[in-house]
Design a protein around this motif. Structure first.
Motif, short mmCIF file in Angstrom:
data_model
loop_
_atom_site.label_atom_id
_atom_site.label_comp_id
_atom_site.label_asym_id
_atom_site.label_seq_id
_atom_site.Cartn_x
_atom_site.Cartn_y
_atom_site.Cartn_z
N ARG A 228 -66.70 24.44 -10.80
CA ARG A 228 -65.25 24.46 -11.02
C ARG A 228 -64.56 23.49 -10.09
NH1 ARG A 228 -63.01 30.64 -11.10
NH2 ARG A 228 -64.26 31.32 -12.87
N SER B 47 -68.94 19.48 -8.25
CA SER B 47 -69.90 18.41 -8.50
C SER B 47 -71.15 18.93 -9.21
CB SER B 47 -70.28 17.77 -7.16
OG SER B 47 -71.60 17.30 -7.20
N LEU C 90 -66.52 12.26 -2.43
CA LEU C 90 -65.93 13.47 -2.98
C LEU C 90 -66.05 14.64 -2.00
CD1 LEU C 90 -64.82 15.07 -5.51
CD2 LEU C 90 -67.23 15.47 -6.12
N LEU D 45 -73.44 16.45 0.07
CA LEU D 45 -73.28 16.34 1.52
C LEU D 45 -74.39 17.09 2.27
CD1 LEU D 45 -70.60 15.50 3.54
CD2 LEU D 45 -71.05 17.90 4.10
N GLN E 193 -67.98 16.39 9.67
CA GLN E 193 -68.37 15.55 8.54
C GLN E 193 -68.47 14.06 8.89
OE1 GLN E 193 -65.48 16.67 5.55
NE2 GLN E 193 -66.21 18.80 5.55
N PHE F 76 -56.92 21.19 0.32
CA PHE F 76 -57.71 22.42 0.25
C PHE F 76 -57.11 23.54 1.11
CE2 PHE F 76 -60.44 19.17 -1.36
CZ PHE F 76 -61.10 19.78 -2.41
N PRO G 231 -64.26 22.41 3.26
CA PRO G 231 -63.71 21.47 2.28
C PRO G 231 -63.81 20.04 2.78
CG PRO G 231 -61.94 22.36 3.59
CD PRO G 231 -63.21 22.98 4.12
N PRO G 232 -63.66 19.06 1.89
CA PRO G 232 -63.51 17.69 2.38
C PRO G 232 -62.29 17.68 3.29
CG PRO G 232 -63.61 17.78 -0.05
CD PRO G 232 -63.48 19.18 0.44
N PRO H 259 -75.78 19.36 5.20
CA PRO H 259 -75.19 20.39 6.08
C PRO H 259 -75.18 19.91 7.54
CG PRO H 259 -76.86 21.34 4.65
CD PRO H 259 -76.95 19.85 4.47
N CYS I 193 -75.54 25.80 1.38
CA CYS I 193 -76.05 26.28 2.66
C CYS I 193 -75.34 27.52 3.20
CB CYS I 193 -76.04 25.15 3.69
SG CYS I 193 -74.44 24.34 3.89
N VAL I 194 -74.00 27.51 3.18
CA VAL I 194 -73.26 28.64 3.76
C VAL I 194 -73.46 29.90 2.91
CG1 VAL I 194 -71.00 29.49 4.44
CG2 VAL I 194 -71.56 27.09 4.78
C1 LIG Z 1 -67.79 18.91 2.96
S1 LIG Z 1 -68.68 19.30 1.54
C2 LIG Z 1 -69.27 20.90 2.02
C3 LIG Z 1 -70.63 21.28 1.49
C4 LIG Z 1 -71.24 22.51 2.11
N1 LIG Z 1 -70.40 23.68 1.98
C5 LIG Z 1 -71.60 22.26 3.54
O1 LIG Z 1 -70.96 22.84 4.41
O2 LIG Z 1 -72.53 21.51 3.81
C6 LIG Z 1 -67.39 19.58 0.36
C7 LIG Z 1 -67.84 19.95 -1.05
O3 LIG Z 1 -66.68 20.19 -1.81
C8 LIG Z 1 -66.89 19.75 -3.13
N2 LIG Z 1 -65.57 19.51 -3.74
C9 LIG Z 1 -64.76 18.45 -3.54
N3 LIG Z 1 -63.63 18.61 -4.27
C10 LIG Z 1 -63.75 19.79 -4.92
C11 LIG Z 1 -62.91 20.49 -5.84
N4 LIG Z 1 -61.73 20.00 -6.19
N5 LIG Z 1 -63.34 21.66 -6.33
C12 LIG Z 1 -64.55 22.16 -5.96
N6 LIG Z 1 -65.36 21.53 -5.11
C13 LIG Z 1 -64.98 20.36 -4.60
C14 LIG Z 1 -67.75 18.53 -2.98
O4 LIG Z 1 -68.51 18.31 -4.15
C15 LIG Z 1 -68.62 18.91 -1.79
O5 LIG Z 1 -69.84 19.47 -2.23
#
Ligand SMILES: C[S@@+](CC[C@H](N)C(=O)[O-])C[C@H]1O[C@@H](n2cnc3c(N)ncnc32)[C@H](O)[C@@H]1O
Lengths: 404, 284
Positions: free
Chosen positions: B160, B136, B202, B80, A278, B210, B179-180, B82, B116-117
């Motif tokens: 959610r 989001s 976010l 974000l 990321q 997570f 996850p973030p 991919p 994407c996944v």
């Molecule tokens: C790193 S991105 C991953 C996006 C995608 N899965 C990828 O691999 O490209 C993390 C995603 O988690 C979501 N997110 C962050 N906090 C969250 C929460 N508490 N519950 C659900 N989704 C959340 C964000 O909106 C973001 O889209």
């Protein structure tokens, strides 16, 4: 009268020593004199008869309500054209024999017969040469589409510009034939004009056969745009012609990838250092394949999609392996035959493009023409391709005669 | 990273002014050329695209998409982009499930972002029951677009907050999640400008929340999981928190050699033992 008689006797004795007109020498370049009747060798005749038999078989199958598949369609076309030419050959040969008898037996018709005979001899030579060409076994990749790899050789920027010119020439050639083609990859010269390498895929089946003789070092002689003193520079570019063995689709690549053992192949993705994931969002899609048994390395970075780059890289690897195996096989056969027949070294220049003289010369067959623009646009490249093809099939025909 | 001097920019720009715009963000002349080639290939407005790139707007936002396996994933600000690392493990995972005997697994993709996944798995396993979850609204809207764009149907999309929502979770064969994972302090230090300026925080910033959520909530509802990580400590965190008697846990590196995934499966599950054999190396 007496004199003629003796001559006739002498002729007859030679005929006695060579009861059937045995092929002595094959040449399409020297024009035959009256005595130069060249009959095809019996083993070639039996090869032809095989085709004729196959043709009858196919015709019977059709008559019985059968239908052709792709392979039998090709065979049918080939066999029937061989049969046609063979029949013409037989007619002409019969004609010659009849004329000779006439010349020998009937003095009153001799002059006419001789004139007729002299006309027919070159016709027969042409027919048998046509027949011989048909009998040359087809190239193993004859029906394949192809891939052209272009790289500058010596000459710095001028060579890069020339490589780009050749790329345009082949693209123009494909276009003039309405063949589908696409640029699989191209690396431009960072500092301006020309290319560092390029891969052009020509998707027309059979284009390999047409373009196979383009492989080799091409040389250009011209005055660079930047040259102030008007001096002509010489530079080169190399062309590699490969058969397309599959396509660039990702499915084909996946299947092909699975055909290797894990320790035969390594896939590297070229990535920057740093944390990755990321933390960064650069597009890193370059792929490098290393095939250990052959040492072949293929790099591909043309696409934003790593998946597509991989698929393209595998298509190139496959083509290079196929071509390499073919060359090795050929080499083996050649040494088994202790064959000295002119094989061009891959570092030899095959062709020169001389801009000041508006001339292109193919050094293998000695063919020259004066239309740089027409050739470089692809429109008249066929002149060179055809000249080389004629020369090559002549060589091959000669080899067939040597082998029987 | 090589420093890019004004002189170098001037030199490159003298060949092509557009390259001059791209050089600072692409770092090398070669990368700039490659990118210009992509921009031209995509038929985008070249001037506009290069001007945006000069301001560090990610190429994927400028061109509106990112390839992901055989898919083309639409990309928009607030969601974000991919990454190739994710593409890599997701593709390998999909291939493994494809050859397994479970032809219709239930899959949950948490933090789905663009989707994407989830989409890649659904494309590879058409009979799978796939649910994609994100908190989001931008992500949710984009997932729906991406389903359509790639002609994929039958993926359940849920908005959610997985850290707060305590509705009963779905019983799954596989839970995947990117996850973030960038801790707050590392965000300032390690994240590149373009990411910082244009991608949603976010989606990026979190510490261990997570992974805790995985251990405390999702483990009870699944037979296996695959979570992306940004640092090996996150994998160890999971391994240490998990019951050693029932779970096997492994780490998988990406092809850059970085620890990229923590994964696990029920130790007594013969099928899954086989499926994950060689996916990474087991640490537990
Ligand atoms: C790193 S991105 C991953 C996006 C995608 N899965 C990828 O691999 O490209 C993390 C995603 O988690 C979501 N997110 C962050 N906090 C969250 C929460 N508490 N519950 C659900 N989704 C959340 C964000 O909106 C973001 O889209």
């Amino acid at each position: 009268m007496n004199f003629t008689k003796t001559l006739r006797l002498m002729r007859n004795t030679t005929l006695l020593r060579q009861p059937s007109f045995v092929a002595r020498r094959w040449s399409t370049t020297t024009s035959p004199t009256i005595d130069d009747v060249e009959e095809l060798h019996p083993s070639l005749i039996s090869r032809i008869k095989q085709y004729v038999e196959q043709l009858h078989g196919l015709e019977q199958m059709l008559a019985a309500g059968g239908s052709f598949n792709a392979a039998s369609q090709i065979l049918y076309a080939k066999a029937s054209s061989i049969k046609d030419i063979y029949e013409r050959y037989q007619d002409q040969l019969e004609g010659l024999k009849a004329l000779r008898e006439m010349m020998d037996d009937d003095p009153s018709l001799k002059e006419d017969a001789e004139a007729e005979y002299a006309k027919l001899v070159p016709q027969l030579a042409k027919t048998s040469s046509e027949l011989l060409r048909k009998l040359i076994p087809p190239h193993e990749f004859a029906d394949k589409p192809c891939i052209l790899e272009l790289r500058p050789g010596v000459g710095g920027i001028e060579a890069m510009i020339f490589a780009q010119d050749l790329l345009n020439m082949y693209a123009g050639y494909a276009q003039s034939k309405r063949w589908k083609y696409h640029l699989t990859s191209k690396t431009e010269n960072q500092s301006g004009s020309g290319i560092v390498d390029a891969i052009l895929s020509i998707d027309e089946p059979g284009s390999y056969d047409v373009l196979k003789h383009e492989a080799g070092v091409h040389r250009v002689q011209r005055i660079p745009a930047t040259e102030t003193k008007g001096r002509t520079h010489t530079s080169t570019a190399a062309v590699v012609v490969l058969p397309q063995m599959g396509n660039e689709s990702e499915k084909a690549a996946d299947a092909y990838e699975r055909s290797f053992k894990p320790d035969e192949i390594r896939i590297d993705v070229m990535r920057a250092s740093g944390k990755g994931g990321q933390h960064v969002n650069t597009t890193d899609s370059a792929v490098r394949l290393t095939h250990f048994p052959s040492g072949i390395v293929v790099s591909m970075q043309d696409e934003r999609s790593q998946h597509k780059n991989k698929a393209k890289a595998f298509a190139i690897l496959r083509a290079r392996l196929a071509e390499r195996e073919r060359l090795e096989r050929e080499e083996k056969e050649r040494s088994a035959r202790k064959d000295q027949v002119t094989t061009t070294d891959r570092s030899d220049k095959i062709r020169t493009y001389n801009f000041p003289q508006n001339r292109i010369t193919d050094h293998r067959c000695g063919f020259s023409m004066h239309d740089i623009e027409g050739v470089m646009s692809g429109e008249r490249l066929d002149d060179l391709i055809n000249a080389m093809e004629a020369y090559d099939s002549d060589l091959k025909a000669r080899k067939i005669l040597q082998e029987v | 990273m090589p420093r890019i001097s004004p002189a170098m920019i001037r030199k490159v720009a003298s060949y092509d002014p557009l390259l001059g715009l791209l050089l600072p963000v692409c770092r090398t002349a070669e990368a700039a050329r490659q990118e210009l080639h992509w921009i031209r290939n995509e038929g985008a407005s070249v001037q506009r695209a290069c001007a945006l790139r000069a301001r560090s707007v990610p190429l994927q936002y400028v061109l509106g998409s990112q390839p992901f396996g055989e898919l083309e994933i639409l990309c928009k600000r607030n969601v974000l982009i991919p990454r190739w690392e994710t593409e890599e493990w997701a593709s390998e995972l999909a291939a493994r499930w494809q050859t397994s005997r479970v032809t219709a697994p239930t899959v949950v993709d948490l933090c789905t972002g663009t989707g994407c996944v989830a989409l890649l798995l659904k494309r590879a396993l058409p009979r799978a029951q796939v649910t994609a979850i994100d908190c989001s609204p931008f992500a949710i809207a984009l997932v729906t677009k991406n389903l359509h764009h790639n002609d994929i149907r039958d993926v359940t999309v849920l908005q959610r907050d997985i850290l707060r929502d305590d509705r009963p979770a779905i019983a799954a064969d596989l839970v995947v999640c990117n996850p973030p994972y960038i801790p707050r302090d590392a965000f300032v230090r390690d994240v590149t400008t373009s990411v910082k300026m244009y991608e949603p925080r976010l989606a990026l910033v979190a510490d261990k929340e997570f992974y805790t959520n995985l251990c405390d909530v999702w483990l009870r509802h699944t037979r296996s999981f695959v979570y992306e990580i940004g640092d090996i400590s996150q994998a160890h965190f999971v391994a240490d928190r998990i019951s050693a008697t029932t779970w096997s846990v492994g780490i998988r590196r990406d092809s850059n050699g970085k620890p990229r995934v923590v994964y696990g499966f029920k130790t007594d599950d013969v099928q899954l033992n086989k499926l994950y054999d060689g996916f990474g190396y087991l640490v537990r």
